[in-house]
Design an enzyme around this catalytic site. Structure first.
Site, PDB file in Angstrom:
ATOM      1  N   ARG A  53       0.850  -1.209   0.000  1.00  0.00           N
ATOM      2  CA  ARG A  53       0.000   0.000   0.000  1.00  0.00           C
ATOM      3  C   ARG A  53       0.880   1.252   0.000  1.00  0.00           C
ATOM      4  O   ARG A  53       0.631   2.210  -0.724  1.00  0.00           O
ATOM      5  CB  ARG A  53      -0.947   0.011   1.213  1.00  0.00           C
ATOM      6  CG  ARG A  53      -2.030  -1.055   1.153  1.00  0.00           C
ATOM      7  CD  ARG A  53      -3.131  -0.808   2.186  1.00  0.00           C
ATOM      8  NE  ARG A  53      -2.651  -0.878   3.565  1.00  0.00           N
ATOM      9  CZ  ARG A  53      -2.567  -1.994   4.280  1.00  0.00           C
ATOM     10  NH1 ARG A  53      -2.946  -3.152   3.776  1.00  0.00           N
ATOM     11  NH2 ARG A  53      -2.118  -1.956   5.525  1.00  0.00           N
ATOM     12  N   LYS A 143     -12.676  14.543   4.434  1.00  0.00           N
ATOM     13  CA  LYS A 143     -13.755  13.922   3.657  1.00  0.00           C
ATOM     14  C   LYS A 143     -14.568  12.972   4.515  1.00  0.00           C
ATOM     15  O   LYS A 143     -14.009  12.288   5.379  1.00  0.00           O
ATOM     16  CB  LYS A 143     -13.158  13.129   2.489  1.00  0.00           C
ATOM     17  CG  LYS A 143     -14.220  12.465   1.631  1.00  0.00           C
ATOM     18  CD  LYS A 143     -13.638  11.462   0.661  1.00  0.00           C
ATOM     19  CE  LYS A 143     -13.999  10.059   1.096  1.00  0.00           C
ATOM     20  NZ  LYS A 143     -13.680   9.063   0.061  1.00  0.00           N
ATOM     21  N   GLU A 184     -19.773  14.379   1.174  1.00  0.00           N
ATOM     22  CA  GLU A 184     -19.962  13.387   0.104  1.00  0.00           C
ATOM     23  C   GLU A 184     -21.174  12.496   0.349  1.00  0.00           C
ATOM     24  O   GLU A 184     -21.065  11.467   1.015  1.00  0.00           O
ATOM     25  CB  GLU A 184     -18.692  12.519  -0.024  1.00  0.00           C
ATOM     26  CG  GLU A 184     -18.818  11.468  -1.131  1.00  0.00           C
ATOM     27  CD  GLU A 184     -17.564  10.611  -1.324  1.00  0.00           C
ATOM     28  OE1 GLU A 184     -16.581  10.814  -0.588  1.00  0.00           O
ATOM     29  OE2 GLU A 184     -17.591   9.736  -2.193  1.00  0.00           O
ATOM     30  N   LYS A 226     -19.219  16.768  -2.767  1.00  0.00           N
ATOM     31  CA  LYS A 226     -18.737  15.657  -3.604  1.00  0.00           C
ATOM     32  C   LYS A 226     -19.884  14.695  -3.854  1.00  0.00           C
ATOM     33  O   LYS A 226     -20.097  13.739  -3.103  1.00  0.00           O
ATOM     34  CB  LYS A 226     -17.563  14.953  -2.903  1.00  0.00           C
ATOM     35  CG  LYS A 226     -17.039  13.734  -3.653  1.00  0.00           C
ATOM     36  CD  LYS A 226     -15.687  13.276  -3.130  1.00  0.00           C
ATOM     37  CE  LYS A 226     -15.272  11.969  -3.775  1.00  0.00           C
ATOM     38  NZ  LYS A 226     -13.869  11.630  -3.515  1.00  0.00           N
TER      39      LYS A 226
HETATM   40  P1  13P Z   1     -14.432   6.740  -6.707  1.00  0.00           P
HETATM   41  O1  13P Z   1     -14.045   7.875  -7.640  1.00  0.00           O
HETATM   42  O2  13P Z   1     -13.654   5.483  -6.961  1.00  0.00           O
HETATM   43  O3  13P Z   1     -15.902   6.548  -6.600  1.00  0.00           O
HETATM   44  O4  13P Z   1     -13.962   7.191  -5.276  1.00  0.00           O
HETATM   45  C1  13P Z   1     -14.239   8.452  -4.836  1.00  0.00           C
HETATM   46  C2  13P Z   1     -14.239   8.447  -3.375  1.00  0.00           C
HETATM   47  O5  13P Z   1     -13.461   9.112  -2.757  1.00  0.00           O
HETATM   48  C3  13P Z   1     -15.216   7.596  -2.689  1.00  0.00           C
HETATM   49  O6  13P Z   1     -15.353   8.026  -1.388  1.00  0.00           O
END
Ligand code: 13P
Length: 347
Positions: A53, A143, A184, A226
Site C-alpha cells: 500500500r 472527507k 460526500e 462531492k
Molecule cells: P471513486 O471515484 O472510486 O468513486 O472514489 C471516490 C471516493 O473518494 C469515494 O469516497
C-alpha cells in the site's frame, strides 16, 4: 447565524476551498481504507500488505507533473503518516508538488438499524480530537462519505436523514478545526433504476443534506460538495449518453445546491475512467458560464485503476504506471475545462 459570524478563520476556509477548485485541476482521492485498498490489490494479485500500500501511494505521489492537474489529494490515516522509500514524508512530497493534503475521517458505512439494505456512516465519536491532530499535521481539508442505496422502497427518509445529519455534524466540526469539509453523499449506481429515478433520489438526498448543513450552521463558502453524477443504474438496459448525464446532473444540482458553495467535485463511483472524463467534460461544455459553482473531479478509481492495472505490484512497471496516472489526471484536468477530446483517450 452561520459560522461566518461565530467563527474566526472563515476567510481561510473560503480561501482553501477556492484553492482546491482552481481552474484546470481537481481532487485526487487516494484515501481508500485498508480493506478497500486490499480488495483492489487482491483482484490484481498484488500483496495485501502495508508495504505494498505504501509503495502504491509512493508511486502516485512521485508521479512527475501530477500537480499540473491535481490541486489536492485525500489521504487515509495510514498514508498521512507514511514516507517514501528515501525517507521523505508523503506530506512533504505533496507540498513539493503544490498539492494540498486532506484526510478521510469517517469510520465507514455500517448497516443502519431497523433499515434492511441501508447504511449510515459512523465516525463522530472523538472526531473533534482527531481533527485537531490532523490539522496540526497539516491537513487542510477532510472527507466524509455517506452511502445511499437505491432499490425497492429505498432509500427511506430515515436513511437520508441520518446520513445528512452525520454529514452536517462532521462538516461543522471540520470548520471549527479550520478544516474544509468535503461533504460526500453518494447515491450508488448499483441497480436497474433509470436516469430519472437517480435524479429524483439524488435531489432528495442533496436537499436533505443542505437542510442539515443549514441547521448545523455550516459556512457554505468554506465547503466542497462531492456528489455522484446522475446516471442510469449499472443494470438499467437504457444507458443515458454523456450529454443526458451532464444535463440531468447539473439540473439536479441547480435545484438543490446553493450558489454560495464554491465547488462540486464528483466521485467516479465505478464508472470507467473514460466515461467519467467524458461526462465531466460534457457538463463543462454544456453549462459553461451557466453553473454558479466549479464542476470538477474527485476521482479515485477513474484516476488510479488504469495505472494500478499496469503496475500490478511490479517495481519495473512504476514508470509506465506513472505515465498512465499522469495521463488520466490530464484528461480530467481538460474535462474540468471542457476541453477533453476523445483522441486524448490513449496515453
Ligand atoms: P471513486 O471515484 O472510486 O468513486 O472514489 C471516490 C471516493 O473518494 C469515494 O469516497
Amino acid at each position: 447565524m452561520g459560522l461566518l459570524e461565530i467563527l474566526p478563520g472563515t476567510h481561510d476556509l473560503a480561501a482553501t476551498a477556492q484553492a482546491m477548485m482552481q481552474a484546470g485541476k481537481g481532487i485526487l482521492a487516494m484515501d481508500e481504507s485498508n480493506p478497500t485498498c486490499n480488495r483492489r490489490f487482491g483482484k490484481l494479485g498484488i500483496p495485501q500488505t502495508v508495504d505494498a500500500r505504501r509503495g502504491w501511494r509512493e508511486l502516485i505521489l512521485m508521479t512527475p507533473g501530477l500537480g499540473e492537474f491535481i490541486s489536492s489529494a485525500i489521504l487515509y490515516d495510514e498514508t498521512i503518516r507514511q514516507a517514501a522509500t528515501d525517507g521523505t514524508p508523503f506530506l512533504a512530497l505533496l507540498a513539493k508538488a503544490g498539492i494540498l493534503p486532506g484526510i478521510k475521517v469517517d469510520a465507514g458505512a455500517k448497516e443502519l438499524a431497523g433499515h434492511p439494505g441501508e447504511k449510515v456512516t459512523e465516525g463522530l465519536d472523538r472526531l473533534r480530537e482527531r481533527l485537531a491532530e490532523y490539522r496540526q499535521m497539516g491537513a487542510r481539508f477532510a472527507k466524509w462519505r455517506a452511502v445511499i442505496t437505491m432499490g425497492k422502497d429505498i432509500p427511506s427518509r430515515g436513511c437520508l436523514e441520518a446520513n445528512a445529519h452525520g454529514l452536517a455534524r462532521y462538516a461543522a466540526l471540520c470548520q471549527e478545526a479550520g478544516i474544509v469539509p468535503i461533504v460526500e453523499p453518494e447515491v450508488l449506481m448499483d441497480g436497474d433504476h433509470t436516469l430519472e429515478q437517480c435524479a429524483e433520489v439524488t435531489e432528495a438526498a442533496l436537499r436533505m443534506v443542505f437542510d442539515q448543513l443549514y441547521e448545523q450552521r455550516v459556512f457554505l463558502e468554506g465547503m466542497i460538495l462531492k456528489p455522484n453524477m446522475v446516471l442510469s443504474g449499472a443494470d438499467c438496459p437504457v444507458q443515458a449518453d454523456a450529454d443526458k448525464v451532464a444535463d440531468a446532473t447539473v439540473n439536479v444540482l441547480l435545484r438543490a445546491v446553493p450558489a454560495a458553495v464554491p465547488g462540486v467535485a464528483f466521485l467516479s463511483g465505478g464508472q470507467s475512467a473514460e466515461l467519467a472524463s467524458l461526462r465531466l467534460n460534457a457538463m463543462n461544455v454544456r453549462w459553461r458560464g451557466k453553473a454558479p459553482w466549479a464542476l470538477t473531479f474527485s476521482f479515485s478509481r477513474a484516476i488510479q485503476q488504469p495505472a494500478m492495472e499496469v503496475w500490478r505490484g511490479d517495481a519495473s512497471q512504476v514508470g509506465a504506471a506513472q505515465k498512465v496516472l499522469y495521463h488520466r489526471a490530464m484528461c480530467n484536468g481538460m474535462a474540468r475545462r471542457g476541453e477533453y477530446q476523445p483522441d486524448m483517450r490513449n496515453a
